[in-house]
Each structure stands twice: as C-alpha cells, then as structure tokens.
Design an enzyme around this catalytic site. Structure first.
Site, PDB file in Angstrom:
ATOM      1  N   GLU A 109     -18.315 -35.736   1.862  1.00  0.00           N
ATOM      2  CA  GLU A 109     -18.347 -36.207   3.236  1.00  0.00           C
ATOM      3  C   GLU A 109     -17.952 -37.670   3.383  1.00  0.00           C
ATOM      4  O   GLU A 109     -17.340 -38.054   4.378  1.00  0.00           O
ATOM      5  CB  GLU A 109     -19.696 -35.946   3.888  1.00  0.00           C
ATOM      6  CG  GLU A 109     -20.888 -36.599   3.227  1.00  0.00           C
ATOM      7  CD  GLU A 109     -22.179 -36.223   3.973  1.00  0.00           C
ATOM      8  OE1 GLU A 109     -22.161 -36.330   5.193  1.00  0.00           O
ATOM      9  OE2 GLU A 109     -23.159 -35.831   3.329  1.00  0.00           O
ATOM     10  N   SER A 152     -28.166 -38.485  10.187  1.00  0.00           N
ATOM     11  CA  SER A 152     -29.614 -38.335  10.045  1.00  0.00           C
ATOM     12  C   SER A 152     -30.152 -39.540   9.296  1.00  0.00           C
ATOM     13  O   SER A 152     -31.135 -40.148   9.670  1.00  0.00           O
ATOM     14  CB  SER A 152     -29.936 -37.070   9.258  1.00  0.00           C
ATOM     15  OG  SER A 152     -29.435 -35.955   9.941  1.00  0.00           O
ATOM     16  N   SER A 180     -25.415 -44.263   5.752  1.00  0.00           N
ATOM     17  CA  SER A 180     -24.667 -44.658   4.563  1.00  0.00           C
ATOM     18  C   SER A 180     -23.836 -45.866   4.926  1.00  0.00           C
ATOM     19  O   SER A 180     -23.275 -45.934   6.017  1.00  0.00           O
ATOM     20  CB  SER A 180     -23.724 -43.538   4.116  1.00  0.00           C
ATOM     21  OG  SER A 180     -24.421 -42.626   3.310  1.00  0.00           O
ATOM     22  N   ARG A 195     -19.786 -46.800  -1.791  1.00  0.00           N
ATOM     23  CA  ARG A 195     -21.014 -46.780  -1.006  1.00  0.00           C
ATOM     24  C   ARG A 195     -21.864 -47.934  -1.509  1.00  0.00           C
ATOM     25  O   ARG A 195     -22.279 -47.951  -2.664  1.00  0.00           O
ATOM     26  CB  ARG A 195     -21.749 -45.457  -1.195  1.00  0.00           C
ATOM     27  CG  ARG A 195     -22.988 -45.318  -0.339  1.00  0.00           C
ATOM     28  CD  ARG A 195     -23.681 -43.980  -0.608  1.00  0.00           C
ATOM     29  NE  ARG A 195     -24.697 -43.673   0.394  1.00  0.00           N
ATOM     30  CZ  ARG A 195     -25.979 -44.019   0.273  1.00  0.00           C
ATOM     31  NH1 ARG A 195     -26.384 -44.689  -0.780  1.00  0.00           N
ATOM     32  NH2 ARG A 195     -26.857 -43.697   1.208  1.00  0.00           N
TER      33      ARG A 195
END
Lengths: 877, 457
Positions: free
Chosen positions: B178, B230, B233, B245
């Site tokens: 994702e 939710s 990141s 990340r």
C-alpha cells in the site's frame, strides 16, 4: 466555619487513605492527624508550593530536634554513666529536613487553611515572608495564597524550577533515576549519583507535557510539548469509564487488555507487515476497533479495564514517541521523565521504554525518577533557600520517611501493600547533611565504582536470605533498643514501632526489591539505622560501647607490651591476628551476640582462638608482611600515609586497630584513622574515637607524639553506616588524604570490606580485613564461621618497587615538573599526571589555605578537581 | 515512461540514492530505512491477457473499497464466462446497497471505458472491512471465482485475507504494497499535473482570511507524505524512485472515530465530523490561559494554545455538562494536533519543508486540514508548508495501479477521478464541486476522459 469543616474533611480523607496503608501502629502512635500528612509541620520554616493543573505539591523544610548521644572527657562532671574513660550524655541535635507532600489542586483552599491554622500561629513562621510559588496555579492562586497566609507570593518560573529540582535529585539521591526493563533481572536498574548528568531531555508529564533540553545548570530550553498528558488520561479516562480518580484509572488499566479496542497490524494484515518491519502485535490504530465494532450490534460493550488500558497505552506510546523524536532532533541520549503521571506504574514505564527503544533501537535511554512528581516543588524550594543561605550542602534521602515504588508484581489492587505503596508514593523526605561529601580520591575508577558487592535485586537467593536475616535480627535490635533506654517510659512502644516499621519495609521489599533503589545489605542496614533514629533511638549501643571501650583500654598497655616483645615478623602476624580477633566483636552479627551475651569475659584471646587457622580464606598476609619488612624503618617508611576505616568499638578498635596503627606510625607511616560521623550499631563513632585516641596516647608515648605531631590523625568519614560508600565521604577527609598523599587504604569489617568494597580497586595498595561472622555468607565463600579475609591488593604498577625518597621534601626542580610522563611514586598515582614532587612542595606552602579544594590554575594541585574527580558535593542517605 | 518501468526503476535505481537517504539519519523503526522497490507481485502477466471478471480491491483497516469492471458486451465470452458475469452483474449492479453496510457509489460510476480492447463500465463499491467474512461468503456463493482470474488487492487485508480467498473463494489475490501504491499515486498526479490537485491554505494563522490556494506540485522533492488512515504512516519521498517510511503513529483516523463512537455514541465518520463541526473544544480542553491566566510568554506559548487535551474533564461537574459536539471536536483537535506535531518533528529530522497530508481522515474534514496548516506554519515559524490533495484519500489511488493492470495507461485518469469521491456518498457535493471547478478551469464541458486525454497530449 464551613471552610474549617472542609479543611477538616480534607485532612480526614487524606488520613483515611493513609490509614488504609499497612502501618497500623503508625496511625495509632501519633495523635495529631496532621502529622501523618504533614510530618513535622509545626516546625516548618520555609515553604514553596507548586500548583499544577491537577496536583499541587507543597515543599517545606523543618528542623527536626532530636536527642543524640555525645561523649565528653571531664571526669569531674557527673555523667549519666559515670565511666572513668569518658562520659556519655544526651545532646539535642538539629536536622534540617525537606518534606514534600502532594494533593489535588482542588483542595488548595482547604490546604491553605490547614497550613494557616498550623503555622501562622506558630512562632517559627514569620509573616510577610515571601513564599515561592510555581506552576500554572502560581498565577491563578496568587491572591488566594496572599490572603490566606498573609505572605507575599514570589512567582518563580515553572520550567526553571523543574530543571533545578531534577538536577538536584540526580546529583544528591543515589537511587533516584532508573531504567525499567519488564523482563530484566532486576526490572529496575538504578543509575547511581552522577556528576556528569548533562545533556539530557526532561519530559515533564503533568496535565500536559513539556519537553526541555538541559545542557547545564543554567542552560536549558523548552523545545516542545504535547497537550496529551496526564490530564488527558484522567479526563478522557473518566469520561469513558466514569472512574473518578487517577489512581483508580491506573488500577483499571493494570487489569485490562488493549486488544479488544486497538487495531493491531495483524488485525489488518493477518500477521506482520514485514515490508516495513512492523510486527503483528504493533498497534496500527489506537481505538481502531472501537469504531469498527460500534456498528456491529453483535459486539458487546467494551470493558472499562480494556478501555483504560488502551488509553494509557496510547498516551504513553505517544509521549514516548514524541520524546524520542525530540531527543533525536537535539542529539540527546538520555531522557528523564518527570511529573506525576507515571507514579512508578510498571505498565506505563514499560510502554514508554518500549516505545523509545523501538524507535531509537536502544540508542536513547529512557530513565524514570523515583520522585518524579516533586521536581518543580524541589526547584522552587531551592530557589527560595538560595537567597538566604549562600552555603551549599549535601543532601541525603531520609529512607525512613520516603516512599517507594509500586510493586511490579501486583496483580490485584486489593492487597494492603498496594494501597500502602500507592498512597505512600507521595512522600519524600530529604535531610540536609552537615558537610559536603565527595568521592574518595584513592578510587581507581570513580565513575565505575559501585560500593555494594552483591545486588540483592538480582541475586534472589541472597535477597531471600538477607531479608529473612534482617527480619529475625530486627527483634534483637528491638530488645537492645529497649535495653538502651531503661529510664524511658515509652521505649517499649517506640521499639515496637521500629520493629513494625522495619519489618513492613522488609515485606514491601520482598514484593518489589527495587522499591527504594538498589537493594543491598548496606541499604537494609542503613534503613534500620534510619528508622531507629526516627523512633528516637539514636545510639542503642552507647553504654555497651562505653563499657567495652573501658574494658579494652585497661588491656591496651599489656597488649602493647606483649607485641613489643616479639620479633618483627612475629609481631606483624600477631598484629594481624589481633586486628582480626578484634573484628569478631561485632554486635551486628547475631552469632557473635550470642557468644558475647553468654560470656562476660570473652576476650581478645578467646576471639583469636575462634578464628580460622591459616591459611585463611583470603590470605595475603605473607605479601603484606614482606611489604612492611622490606622497607627498613625509620629510613624507609613502608607507606607515606595510611587511611584506615575502622569498625567496632571496644576490643576491635583498642586492641586490634590501635596497636596496628602504632606499628605503622613507628615505621614512619602517617595514619588517618577514620570513624563514622554518627552512630550505627556498635561501630566506633568519631567523637568516641577522639577520646579513645587521647586515652591511648596517655598509655603509649609513640601514640602520644604521633598525635601531637599530627602524624596520627583521627577523622570522621562522613558516613553513618556499618558499610562504606566511598563515593560519599567527608570533604575534609578527602582533602587530608590528598594532602597527605595517602598511599595505603585499610578497610576493616564485614560491612566495609565484604558487603561493600570487596571488588573496589584503588590507585594505591589496599588492605581489606574482615572476619566472616555469618554462617550463610561463609558458606557462600566456601568457608566456615569465622573465616578470615586478609586481602592485600598492591596497586599493580611498580608499587613499592619504585625507588622512593624518604625525604618529605622533594626537590621541586623544573625538570621534575616537566617530566610529566614519569610518575614513579605510586603514592600519588591517583593524582593528575602532574609531577608529584612539585605537587608536594606546593602543597607544603599552601597547606594552611584551609583546604580550598579548587584547582589553583596550573592543574597541578593535588586535589580532587585536578584529578578530574567531580567535586560537586553529593549527599548520602 | 509508463508505470511498469517506473516500478522497474525502483529496482534498478543505483544505491547511491539510497545512501543519501541514510545520510539524513533515518534511524527510525525497523526496516524503515529500506528503500521501497515496488510490490511483491508483478502485474505484467495480467497486462498481457486480462480475463473477466476484473476486480480491484483495497482492504483497509476500516473500509474495503472494491472496483469492478463491467464489460458492455458479453457476446465474445464463452458460455461459462457469460454466466458468471451475469451472476455478478445481477447482484452487484442490480442494487446500490448490499446488506446494511455495503454501498455502491453510483455517482462515481464510469462509462465508456476501454480496457484491453473491451468496452465497459467501472463500478465503485465500499463496505466495512468487518463485513469481509460476509463478502467472502457471497463471493463463494455467487462463484466469483468462475474464471479464477484473481483480484488485484492492496491494503493490509490483501495479506490478511489472501489465504481465505484462495481456499474459500478460489481466487488469487494479487497483492500490492500500500505504501508503494500511495507513492505511485502521488507520482501519478505529479505526472498529470492537474493545477488544482495540490493546494495549501494561505494565511493559516488568520482564520478569517484563510483561503485554499493551488500549489504547483511540478517539482515536489523532497517531500513528506503523512497518510492518515486508521493509523498514520509518514513517508519521506526524495525522488520518484526513492522513499522510506520514517515514522508512524497509531493515533489516527481510527482513533478519532473509535473515541468519538465511545464518547458520543455516533456511528460513522461523517456523523463524527458533523458533530465536531458544531462543537467547541475549549469547553473540554484546558488552555494555557486556563492555567497561566494568559500567555506563557517565556516559552512562546499563547494563552489559547491547548495545554491539556480533555483537561477540563478531570472535573466531575464539567464532565456532567460536556456536550457531544464539544467532545467530538476536542477529539478531532487532539488527534489532529498530535499528528501535526509528529509530522513536524519528522520533517525537521528529515530536513524537509513540504508536508503532504493525505488519507481518509481528511475526507470532508476541513477542520483538521486548517488545523494542520496552522500548526505547520505556526510552530515552524513559517518554514513548513502543509499541502493537501483534492483526492485526499489518495492512498486509494493505489487502486489506480491495480486497475492499471487492466486499464491502459491513459485510462488512469478515470481512476483518479474515481478516487475523488469514492466513499463520500453523503457528501457527494464536495466531489461534485471539485469536479465542476476543474472542468470550469479546463474550459471543458465534456467528461473527465477528455480532460485527461488532453493532458496527456
């Protein structure tokens, strides 16, 4: 009227909470309820208040007046015991103590009424004095405080106070800061005192959170903060669960499980999110499932416990992450957490530690503080004090009055211990020490030095044994305490109070060995001394010591004559044996107590007969003997100056140590004989030792002349313990050691040479002498009762073998000063690399400068500072 | 350069770039330093010969988004295929709601699509991820697996439900990472440079004069992406091929919704936002002035800064009279500020000045966007800029890639457009407005296709 009722109600509710603690007798024995919350408030002198968004903390100092013993040497004055050697009398002793108390800010008015009622009427409190107030409430409650107390309010900056308080604790309380490792053994790892505390990040978690970078005493800045703090936990937690109190929420959290509410990585991925290294149990979205399930009617309502658990986890994680990000941004490796949020709660500490370790991969160290909530109050108080007292003192925690950490093992909140800990957590008491304490300059590695041999938090078997041992021993101590004050009507009551309090402390240590810092034999012994003192038994062995000293002194002359009749090698052995035999006379050892109580005439020879036969358990006598014999007196004194830390009164000091001292003196070695500053067990105390030295010198001319010439020095160690923490010894002693160029340290007794300092290494030769008078310990060493430790540790490099000049005045040629790399005289090896000769001669000139410890600019002054030894005064308990 | 070679570009990118990222000290987390080299599966094989039916799925923590391509003509399919397609057709296209939770966003439906030579429509359907078992049952029952062509899937659920799909539905989930999709989605916008796609708020410190302004996203590197789903990141993007990340937090949109549900009893995100829009967090939070009586000027804290979120709720009396709206607002403000604060520190650590906020959380949520714009500007003394995309939940543009496996490159446009309003049925006007505005600016009255096609040329 109504106000008074409210104040009364407030006090009663606090008292009620305290009564729920384990200390039943504690509640019984004191009539005034106020005394339970505000110890010694009637004698309070100075106040500071830190008013936070939810909690207020009051700091005040009081002067504790208590009886202590003193000895004096005027036979014509009728003393209490009328002894021919010295007299013992009681004296009034004053101790300055800091007290810290917290309560909820909403009770501030009641609290002020209470203080007013108890203080303003007392003469000690001077009206129109300025009172330091900090915290947000300083602004809000200024008028209230002024009108209630009739004082002027001096507002001090919260963050400045916070940092001053933190620095103070880190420098003064050895067991203040600790790492928490949930799966570690022990779970708590204490940092010890550290003079090199900067830079650090202080994360103060009050209602909100402030992050401050601290680079030095004066240089700090607030680098950030977050509004999600203790108040958020409390506010949101109460909304979600209708629990009312902060501690109630913490209790709920302890029982909950966050998984029903939090969406974990595995809830989304079914397992780990390996691509970015997120484990399946990592929380992907806090409360994420609460949203998902709200629409599922099939899902039951959430448990209160689980909700609070999620909330605590989410807030702790967030604070941990923000702290980490700031620490990294500012290149700081240590993060301390202050504020009244954590409260020693293992789950919170674990979460934060985990968060910071997770993000920093262990590069940044999260540290917690035992007295996290009082930083600001302490700082405000110190600011107020500084204005009046220019002097700086060392401070020590009052172990009897402070409270410990909660037990990590707690599972249910119903046990009385939990209540005790939680409620008691709010207490902190710190004593002002009479003089600054410094680390011993003879230590090889001051930073790496740790006094205690066995860490009882790690060694479960040893912990079990010693806790049991002290539990049993406390009864004996109680009996001795009662016996020591035959004329006191309440001695029995107070002694029972001691027993109860000490045993309750031992029990709490059984549950959380780390509750009060490092758990060691030393801390157990010191706690006993401290609680005895609280219960007005400052010196339970006073008469016993006097009696034994008297008996021993009568035998000194004969003993010396006997020794003088021996050839040197034999004499040295007998001196060592006498030294060891003397050490048997230890009232701290239960087995010895039995012997001493059964036989009135148990003498040095009897003790000597009990000793292990040579070869001893640790037997370096031959090395020691040859080291002394090799240098032929008086041309070559074996050592320039010996520092001796002695142990028991009576036979030990008089027939064991003094002849040993005399031998060294006669060989040309100067001797500094050190004793405890205040009573602890039957150890000889400085005051007593001074008189004993005088009496001994009346008997022997060698001693007399040495004493007169200043070659035999009697000094106080700065300690009040049967053990010896060389990080914290009297400033004057430190100075004298340096001035005298001490090159031999002699440590005597189980407490000083086995429980502590057994592994200590020194720049100079060290002699560690003790008789093991505890069967369990002896077994651990694979020895027997009365096994002997006679360890002679020569300081490796050229010690003794180097050419030594016997002349006290070495040439101060410039060549000597320039040959920095050559430092042949081991006696001065603990000094900086400066040429020792030059140092010596300079010191001769400067010796009357009254021991100014400051570096005199050329880096050659043989003081602690020149040896890069921190000279910041530090406290001990 | 088409998207496939872009993926390959990741792989062949010289490691020197990677070092440059390391030199910024991205020591965070585990493996976060690792450069992302595209998704584990390749969709090349699908590209060659797509078979019907075509699905794309994004299974997030909270919502699952499903894209279905419906061919206009079934004639050239064999009998079996035809039956399957008809079954799906009847079920999916026959209604706009499935059970109580599944919704087909009819307004997003796209017609006249040419995918691999077939004409057809693209449909958008969403349902809560918690309903996945029911969906699986349905897929099984309706024999979605008829042609076993597989479904392109992303989001955590692609991993979570992979096995179930294989064993129960006999469908293979072609998984796409994702974060990879997220960055590709942004690159995609970069590529097509829609002027008003990226915007910021001018005068964020002055609420009366705060305006949405277009931002030229032509040369955006380096920039930070804060994807608020939710959870959150945070990615640092240094070039088209290079991102990592750097951080994240579990306090995200899910936390907002979860807490709001618990505190106010609301059911949906839209409801929660709606409550918040009418509330005032000052009744719930403790401000600096509530504690200090004014500014805490020594440390630059203004009196109206929040000192303690939910701080007033420590008082029982205040708890009693707390309003739902205020609670929702306080929750929103707390979480938004926290995300902003973490994003700001990451930007500082990464030495990046542009921060792009995307994700579901910002959908219909101007309150948060303005707060973020304010926080970035205020706390960085104007150094940092908060950027937003019209397709705020761009993370789902990842589906662009997924669909891209069967829609030819030029058709990406559709998916971007599709993204604009999926999930947002109750607030359709937002998308519609954006749509209208874009068309206006483009001077086009036609469909999005032409807009996009023109762009390509």
């Amino acid at each position: 009227m109504r106000r008074i009722n409210r104040a009364r109600y407030w006090i009663e509710s606090l008292v009620f909470q305290q009564r729920k603690m384990a200390h039943k007798s504690y509640a019984r024995s004191i009539d005034l309820p106020s005394e339970q919350v505000f110890h010694n408030i009637k004698n309070a002198k100075r106040f500071a208040i830190d008013i936070g968004g939810s909690l207020a903390k009051v700091a005040y100092s009081s002067v504790i007046k208590r009886k202590s013993t003193m000895v004096f040497d005027e036979p014509d004055v009728p003393g209490i015991c009328g002894s021919p050697i010295y007299n013992v009398s009681e004296k009034d002793q004053e101790v300055v103590r800091l007290h810290f108390v917290k309560f909820e800010t909403k009770y501030i008015e009641s609290c002020l009424d209470f203080i007013n009622a108890n203080l303003i009427n007392s003469k000690e409190f001077v009206q129109d004095k300025a009172i330091k107030v900090t915290g947000g409430g300083a602004y809000k409650y200024t008028d209230l405080i002024q009108s209630k107390l009739g004082v002027t309010v001096d507002k001090v900056d919260e963050i400045a106070c916070l940092i001053e308080g933190c620095n103070f604790l880190l420098k003064n309380i050895p067991d203040e800061a600790f790492c928490y490792m949930r799966h570690g053994n022990p779970e708590y790892k204490f940092q010890g005192v550290d003079s090199d505390i900067f830079p650090y990040l202080l994360v103060n978690i009050g209602s909100g959170v402030s992050l401050c970078k601290v680079e030095s005493e004066d240089k700090f800045e607030r680098i950030g903060g977050t509004s999600m703090g203790g108040g958020t936990f409390w506010g949101l937690g109460s909304l979600l669960t209708s629990a009312k109190e902060f501690d109630e929420l913490l209790e709920l959290a302890e029982k909950g499980d966050h998984k029903p509410l939090d969406m974990l990585v595995k809830d989304i991925y079914g397992g780990n999110y390996g691509e970015i290294g997120l484990g399946g149990d990592v929380i992907a979205s806090s409360f994420g499932k609460a949203a998902r399930c709200a629409r599922d009617t099939s899902v039951p309502n959430f448990n209160r416990e689980d909700i609070v658990r999620s909330l605590l986890l989410c807030i702790s994680n967030d604070i941990g992450q923000i702290a980490y990000l700031q620490a990294r941004l500012h290149g700081v490796k240590k993060i301390y957490f202050g504020g009244f949020f954590i409260r020693g709660h293992p789950f919170t500490m674990h979460t934060m530690t985990f968060a910071i370790n997770f993000w920093s991969k262990g590069d940044i160290q999260p540290l917690f503080l035992r007295h996290e909530g009082y930083l600001c109050a302490i700082g405000a108080f110190l600011k107020g004090m500084r204005e009046e007292d220019a002097e700086h003192y060392s401070w020590g925690e009052n172990l009897a009055g402070s409270s410990g950490l909660a037990s990590p093992k707690q599972t249910t909140a119903s046990s009385s211990f939990d209540y005790h800990m939680k409620n008691n957590f709010s207490l902190l008491e710190i004593n002002r020490l009479e003089r600054p304490l410094l680390p011993c300059p003879l230590l090889k590695d001051i930073m790496g030095y740790f006094p205690d041999t066995v860490d009882l938090t790690q060694d479960a078997e040893a912990r079990q044994y010693w806790l049991d041992c002290f539990h049993t021993g406390a009864a004996k101590t109680k009996d001795l305490a009662i016996k020591s004050q035959p004329n006191s009507s309440d001695a029995v009551e107070r002694a029972n109070k001691f027993l109860e309090k000490y045993r309750s402390r031992l029990n709490s240590l059984r549950q959380n060995p780390c509750a009060f810092g490092h758990l060691t034999v030393r801390s157990l012994l010191d706690t006993s001394t401290s609680i005895l003192e609280e219960c007005l038994f400052p010196d339970i062995f006073s008469q016993q010591k006097q009696l034994e000293n008297e008996v021993a002194l009568h035998k000194l002359s004969a003993r010396l004559k006997y020794l003088d009749g021996l050839p040197l090698p034999e004499r040295l052995l007998q001196l060592a044996m006498g030294f060891l035999a003397g050490n048997v006379f230890d009232w701290g050892a239960l087995e010895v107590c039995k012997i001493l109580e059964q036989s009135n005439n148990f003498g040095l020879e009897d003790a000597q007969a009990k000793l292990q036969k040579r070869p001893w358990l640790f037997d370096d006598f031959d090395a020691w003997s040859s080291r002394l014999i090799r240098s032929k007196p008086p041309l070559k004194p074996p050592y320039k100056c010996a520092v001796i830390f002695c142990d028991n009164s009576g036979m030990d000091i008089i027939l064991g140590v003094i002849p040993f001292v005399r031998q060294l003196l006669s060989m040309g070695t100067n001797v500094i004989l050190c004793a405890n500053s205040a009573p602890s067990m039957n150890d000889v105390v400085y005051g007593e030792l001074q008189l004993l030295a005088k009496h001994a010198s009346d008997i022997c001319p060698i001693l007399r002349s040495a004493l007169a010439e200043g070659r035999w020095m009697v000094m106080e160690s700065g300690q009040t313990s049967p053990c010896l923490d060389l990080r914290l010894i009297d400033e004057r002693l430190v100075r004298t050691m340096s001035e005298q160029g001490a090159d031999l340290i002699v440590i005597e007794g189980m407490g000083r040479a086995i429980h502590t300092n057994m592994e200590a290494t020194f720049h100079c030769d060290a002699l560690k002498v003790a008789v093991i008078k505890n069967r369990w310990l002896a077994k651990r060493f694979k020895g027997d009762m009365f096994a002997v430790m006679f360890r002679f540790e020569q300081s490796g490099i050229i010690a003794g073998s180097a050419p030594r000049s016997s002349s006290p005045l070495l040439s101060s040629s410039s060549s000597a000063a320039s040959s920095r790399s050559v430092s042949p005289v081991s006696s001065l090896s603990y000094l900086s690399s400066g040429a020792p000769e030059l140092v010596r001669s300079r010191r001769g000139d400067d010796s009357d400068r009254n021991g100014n410890c400051e570096d005199n600019g050329d880096g050659l002054s043989p003081t602690a500072s020149s040896a890069k030894i921190p000279i910041t005064p530090r406290g001990s308990r | 350069m088409d998207d496939q070679s872009l993926t390959n570009g990741h792989l062949s990118d010289p490691s020197s770039n990677s070092l440059s990222v390391h030199s910024h000290g991205n020591g965070d987390g585990n493996n976060e330093n690792k450069l992302r080299n595209g998704s584990p599966d390749s969709f090349c094989d699908l590209h060659v010969r797509p078979s019907m039916p075509l699905f794309g799925m994004d299974i997030g923590g909270t919502l699952t988004k499903l894209v279905y391509f419906e061919p206009d003509h079934f004639d050239d399919f064999d009998q079996e295929e035809r039956e399957t397609l008809k079954t799906i057709q009847r079920y999916l296209i026959g209604s706009t709601a499935y059970g109580t939770t599944g919704i087909r966003d009819v307004h997003l439906e796209m017609t006249n699509q040419n995918i691999c030579g077939r004409e057809g429509k693209i449909h958008f359907i969403r349902f809560p991820t918690s309903q996945m078992p029911a969906f699986i049952d349905l897929a099984k029952y309706k024999k979605f697996s008829g042609l076993a062509s597989g479904i392109c899937a992303t989001g955590g659920g692609a991993y979570m439900f992979e096995d179930v799909f294989a064993s129960e539905v006999h469908l293979q989930l072609h998984k796409y990472d994702e974060l990879d999709s997220l960055v590709k989605g942004i690159h995609y916008i970069d590529r097509y440079t829609l002027k008003s796609e990226c915007y910021y708020f001018s005068n964020p410190l002055d609420p009366d004069n705060c305006e949405k302004m277009p931002f030229d996203f032509q040369d955006p590197y380096p920039y930070l992406v804060v994807n608020i789903g939710s959870g959150v990141s945070i990615l640092s993007v240094r070039s088209k091929y290079q991102y990592s990340r750097v951080s994240g937090t579990s306090l995200g949109g899910g936390t907002f919704l979860g807490l709001c549900c618990l505190l106010t009893g609301c059911d949906t995100f839209e409801e929660a936002i709606e409550l918040a829009s009418r509330g005032d967090s000052k009744n719930i939070d403790k401000l600096v002035r509530d504690i200090y009586g004014g500014d805490y000027s020594k440390f630059g804290l203004k009196g109206d800064a929040v000192a303690c979120s939910f701080g007033q709720m420590m008082s029982k009396e205040k708890r009693k009279c707390a309003k739902k709206e205020d609670l929702a607002r306080a929750t929103l403000v707390t979480l938004t500020n926290n995300i902003g604060s973490i994003a700001r520190m990451c930007a500082k650590t990464e030495k990046i000045e542009r921060v792009v906020f995307v994700g579901n959380f910002l959908r219909v949520n101007t309150i948060s966007m303005k707060l973020l714009a304010f926080a970035m500007e205020y706390w960085s003394n104007g150094l940092l800029k908060a950027l937003f995309l019209e397709h705020e939940h761009i993370s789902h543009i990842l589906e662009v890639d997924n669909i891209g496996c069967f829609i030819k490159d030029e058709k990406y446009a559709w998916d971007v457009w599709a993204e604009a309003g999926r999930d947002s049925q109750p607030y359709r006007h937002t998308t519609a407005d954006a749509w209208a505005r874009v068309l206006e600016e483009e001077g086009q009255d036609g469909t999005g296709v032409t807009v996009w096609q023109r762009h390509q040329n």
